[in-house]
Each structure stands twice: as C-alpha cells, then as structure tokens.
Design a protein around this motif. Sequence first.
Motif, PDB file in Angstrom:
ATOM      1  N   ALA A 363     103.537  28.991  93.739  1.00  0.00           N
ATOM      2  CA  ALA A 363     103.543  27.515  93.695  1.00  0.00           C
ATOM      3  C   ALA A 363     103.212  26.889  95.048  1.00  0.00           C
ATOM      4  O   ALA A 363     102.829  25.718  95.120  1.00  0.00           O
ATOM      5  N   ASP A 364     103.336  27.645  96.144  1.00  0.00           N
ATOM      6  CA  ASP A 364     103.132  27.064  97.483  1.00  0.00           C
ATOM      7  C   ASP A 364     101.669  26.651  97.665  1.00  0.00           C
ATOM      8  O   ASP A 364     100.747  27.397  97.313  1.00  0.00           O
ATOM      9  N   ALA A 365     101.469  25.462  98.262  1.00  0.00           N
ATOM     10  CA  ALA A 365     100.109  24.920  98.406  1.00  0.00           C
ATOM     11  C   ALA A 365      99.186  25.863  99.184  1.00  0.00           C
ATOM     12  O   ALA A 365      97.987  25.927  98.891  1.00  0.00           O
ATOM     13  N   VAL A 366      99.719  26.613 100.150  1.00  0.00           N
ATOM     14  CA  VAL A 366      98.835  27.480 100.951  1.00  0.00           C
ATOM     15  C   VAL A 366      98.169  28.571 100.113  1.00  0.00           C
ATOM     16  O   VAL A 366      97.066  29.017 100.430  1.00  0.00           O
ATOM     17  N   THR A 367      98.852  28.995  99.052  1.00  0.00           N
ATOM     18  CA  THR A 367      98.358  30.129  98.262  1.00  0.00           C
ATOM     19  C   THR A 367      97.044  29.792  97.561  1.00  0.00           C
ATOM     20  O   THR A 367      96.247  30.682  97.262  1.00  0.00           O
ATOM     21  N   LYS A 368      96.805  28.508  97.348  1.00  0.00           N
ATOM     22  CA  LYS A 368      95.578  28.104  96.626  1.00  0.00           C
ATOM     23  C   LYS A 368      94.310  28.447  97.410  1.00  0.00           C
ATOM     24  O   LYS A 368      93.222  28.472  96.851  1.00  0.00           O
ATOM     25  N   ASN A 369      94.428  28.709  98.706  1.00  0.00           N
ATOM     26  CA  ASN A 369      93.257  29.091  99.499  1.00  0.00           C
ATOM     27  C   ASN A 369      93.046  30.601  99.563  1.00  0.00           C
ATOM     28  O   ASN A 369      92.127  31.067 100.236  1.00  0.00           O
ATOM     29  N   ALA A 370      93.913  31.367  98.902  1.00  0.00           N
ATOM     30  CA  ALA A 370      93.788  32.830  98.971  1.00  0.00           C
ATOM     31  C   ALA A 370      92.474  33.278  98.340  1.00  0.00           C
ATOM     32  O   ALA A 370      92.047  32.726  97.319  1.00  0.00           O
ATOM     33  N   PRO A 371      91.830  34.300  98.918  1.00  0.00           N
ATOM     34  CA  PRO A 371      90.543  34.735  98.362  1.00  0.00           C
ATOM     35  C   PRO A 371      90.676  35.296  96.949  1.00  0.00           C
ATOM     36  O   PRO A 371      89.799  35.141  96.132  1.00  0.00           O
ATOM     37  N   ARG A 372      91.798  35.980  96.671  1.00  0.00           N
ATOM     38  CA  ARG A 372      92.055  36.463  95.310  1.00  0.00           C
ATOM     39  C   ARG A 372      93.342  35.783  94.842  1.00  0.00           C
ATOM     40  O   ARG A 372      94.420  36.038  95.395  1.00  0.00           O
TER      41      ARG A 372
END
Length: 387
Positions: A363-372
């Motif tokens: 749910a953390d906003a940073v995770t949305k930029n993860a490549p996978r």
Amino acid sequence: MTFTDGLAPLSIEPTCRIEFGPGRVDRLPGLVASTGHTRAFVVTDRGLRAAGVVERVLKLLDADGIEYAVYDEVAPNPSTGNVDAGAARARAFGPSAVVALGGGSVLDAAKGIALLVGNPDAVAADADSLWEAADGLPLVAIPTTAGTGAETNGFGVIEDTAACRKVYIGHPSVKPRVALLDPELTVGLPAPATAATGIDALVHGIESLASRGANPVSVAYATQAVTMVSGALPAAYRDGSDLDVRAALMMGAHLAGQALTLSGLGLVHGIGHALTAHTGTPHGVALAAVLEEVMEFSAPAARDAYEQAARAMRLAPPADGDWARAAVEGVREISGAVDVKRPLRDLGADRAMLRSIAAGAVADAVTKNAPRLPSESDVLEILRRTH
Ligand SMILES: NC(=O)c1ccc[n+]([C@@H]2O[C@H](COP(=O)([O-])OP(=O)(O)OC[C@H]3O[C@@H](n4cnc5c(N)ncnc54)[C@H](O)[C@@H]3O)[C@@H](O)[C@H]2O)c1
C-alpha cells in the motif's frame, strides 16, 4: 529506464543551494540571513546535543547575535505528536528561519514544524490535506548523517502512531533553501549508525536507477551516488575519523537524495517503512534486512538498471555476463562489510506480523515505482525468506 528509449519531455526544478565542505557550517549565520529572517528556530535531537554538534552550531549563532530557540525533542522515526509539539514551540517563538540540524528524523520533523507554523489551525495528522495549504517557514538543512538525502526535498516521512503507518507531510515551501553539507559534523556518528544511514543512501541510488520514474537526470545523479557511497561506506565504517571518506559519503548520500527526489524509490523502501512502523527498527537497518532479496525478486524487470549499478560499484565484469546477479553480490559484500543485515525475527517481527507488514508495503506510495510490482503474497514470500 533503458538507454535506447526515446526521451520523454521533462520539467525539473533545481533543488536547493548546496554549501559543501569541511568547516562550511561556519556560514550558517549568513545563510539564515539569506532567508530574510534575523531569528532562527533550531530543530534537533538529544543525540546531537550529547555529541556536541548542537553546541557548535549555537555558538555560531551567538557569535553573530542571531536570536534563537531550540526544540531538541525529535525522536527517531518522528511521530505526528512529536511534530505537533515542535510546532507549538515554534508558533510561540514567532517568525524565524527554521534550522534543521540532524539526521533524516530531524530534517523530516523540521519540515512538518515549518509547515504547521504557516498553518496555525492545522495538526500533523492533517498531512494529506496540507499539500495544498499556505506556505511554511523557510528552512536551512544541516544533515548530520550521510544517509537520507532529506535535505533535497520538501516532504517528511512521519509516523502516524494511531494508524500504525507512515504518512508524508510536505509542501514546496518547506523544501530546504540551502543544504549545508559539512562532513566534520558526521565524524562522531558511531559505526553502527554510519552503516545504517550509509546503506540507506546506497539503496536510494539503486532503487532510483531501477525506478519507473527514472529519467536521464536522476540516472546521472544516482550513478555517481552509487559510486561514491559504495566506495566510501566500508572505509567510513572502519575509520569514522577519516574526513576524506566522510566527505565522499556525505556527497554521495546527497546525490542519492537528488536522484530519489526526481525518480521515486521502490519496494525496499515500501517494506522498510512497514517494518519500521511495526517494530521501530531504524530506517537503514530495516532496508538492509530485505535489500538483496528484493533485488533478486526485481531483477527480471531491472536488468539494465542493475548493470548500471554494478558498473557504478566498479565491479569486475561477471564471467557469465549476469550483471544483475553481480550487483546483488556487490551489495551483499558491502552490507556484510558494515555488519548491518539482521534476520527479521531479530528485529522484533514475529511471524504473525508478516502479513500486515506485507500489506503495508504494497500500500505504500513508494512501492508504485518498483520495476516489478509485487502482490502481497510476493512480499510475504520475501519476508519469509529473510525471517
Ligand atoms: N525525506 C526523505 O527524503 C527521507 C528519505 C529517507 C529517510 N527518511 C527518514 O529519515 C529518518 C531516518 O534518518 P537517519 O537514518 O538519518 O537517522 P536519525 O535521524 O533517526 O538519527 C539516528 C540517530 O543518530 C544520531 N545522530 C545523528 N547524527 C549524529 C552525529 N553526527 N553524531 C552522533 N549522533 C548522531 C541521532 O541523535 C539519532 O539518535 C526516518 O524517519 C526515515 O523515514 C526521509
């Protein structure tokens, strides 16, 4: 980002003014004046008092006749209550520049405090709506860890203790006007804190390279950051009194901050935030606990970025040509050299907690930029491997 992609249009605001070098902290009085204020509200913490860093800075303000007040009660991983208490003191002191003197916890809390002073009816728990609020006080940031790069951006990561999650509090007006980077101030940082904060900077560089938000400017910053941090961190851990490696580490961490501010981060930080919210683990230690495992999970979608990271770490070309695996091994070696990796069970995360940590990470906003992009069960699998 691959290096054969067409270039997308970009709009990038320059970040703050940089003042870098041993002894540069002496310029603080002039930098306070450059914000248009004659008074300073100093935000810091007890650890920096004990280390003598606060005294050194207050002497500079005294010598220049700058009136100041000090709030030194910022806690590691500051909470909304902590920011509200600082804001109450700052409101009572009145108009001033905010001088943030400390690690990422202090810098983040100071941004929240500066913003709340400009918005007298608000509290830190209003973080989500404060992005559209009135301007805060101007800020001069003096980082004393070589880690977070928090001096490069206008947001703080604050713990909402009631909700057991991290919230982002910020506004363009509280992006520091000046980053005053003086490596002398980091000489007294103990080896374990040097390790944890330095790994944070290394992760910023690597996650920035692999981020969906990467662009040529962030890649330039991140590449140089990975080179400087990977080269200097083991040496700074071994001998914290070596000012040259402290300086390289500080500049590398700052460049990593520039990179992450442009690109966003990824799943290592998503898990790190959730782990800290559940267990109180220091930020960098939480990242180190899962770094290699997240890289292995992400590698199929991040081959070019990890090759860039491995080359930036000056690793020898791998015999099998697998640069992504080489990057993971390179990181493992640095993490081992600074003795920062711990199993999750030693960090207070019992098995029953893992599902909730996985949900928080996704749910953390940073995770949305993860490549996978991970599912909760992907994250749970990573957490079980590192338990
Ligand atoms: N805003 C951002 O871009 C951003 C990025 C990454 C992390 N963060 C946040 O930063 C926080 C972590 O910051 P941190 O890792 O710098 O640690 P920290 O600020 O929590 O400091 C850790 C400890 O080190 C001590 N310390 C700091 N500098 C010292 C020095 N020079 N000498 C002796 N002791 C010293 C402090 O007193 C404290 O006890 C977390 O809350 C994290 O969420 C923010």
